[in-house]
Design an enzyme around this catalytic site. Sequence first.
Site, PDB file in Angstrom:
ATOM      1  CB  CYS A 142      43.676 -77.019 -69.506  1.00  0.00           C
ATOM      2  SG  CYS A 142      45.093 -75.940 -69.354  1.00  0.00           S
ATOM      3  CG  HIS A 187      68.118 -76.284 -78.026  1.00  0.00           C
ATOM      4  ND1 HIS A 187      68.351 -75.123 -78.576  1.00  0.00           N
ATOM      5  CD2 HIS A 187      68.139 -77.179 -79.240  1.00  0.00           C
ATOM      6  CE1 HIS A 187      68.672 -75.024 -79.738  1.00  0.00           C
ATOM      7  NE2 HIS A 187      68.625 -76.154 -80.257  1.00  0.00           N
TER       8      HIS A 187
END
Length: 161
Positions: free
Chosen positions: A76, A109
């Site tokens: 966007c 992670h």
Amino acid sequence: MKRFPGWGGPMKVAIGADHAGFELKNEIVAWLESAGHQINDLGAHAMDPDDDYPDFAAAVANDVCSGDSERGVIICGSGVGACITANKVKGIRACLCHDTYTAHQGVEHDAMNVVCIGGRVIGIELAKAVLEAFLGASFIPEPRFQRRLDKLTRVEQNGRG
């Protein structure tokens, strides 16, 4: 076919963008297809200055959540609204990324499965580098990362920490 560093092979990738990301999305789709990825282009399919980012962000998030696509890309204007919207869908871990470290570390992670990009913030070459890092990364199943992911999932399920 171009191979990304650390890349295990082609992925099915959902992509969506509003008017502010429309042009960048089209460039990214062509580039990802040339690299061998299967693309699920969820729109916009025509330039419409009155369209709304939540429609495309929700479509991509739902596609990833259902398992129809392995990863998602949403574009966007800034990437912020798309990220907020995508994270409302249970099971989505979306992050706004305009650098390669965040893009791969978020997957390694935190098991990030959707990347959000600001079409008015970065250009095609940096977007490609970010996507190479995102798509080339895999979650590292070390105990500390899994423990954190489990805690995040509990917050998502309970609605609070």
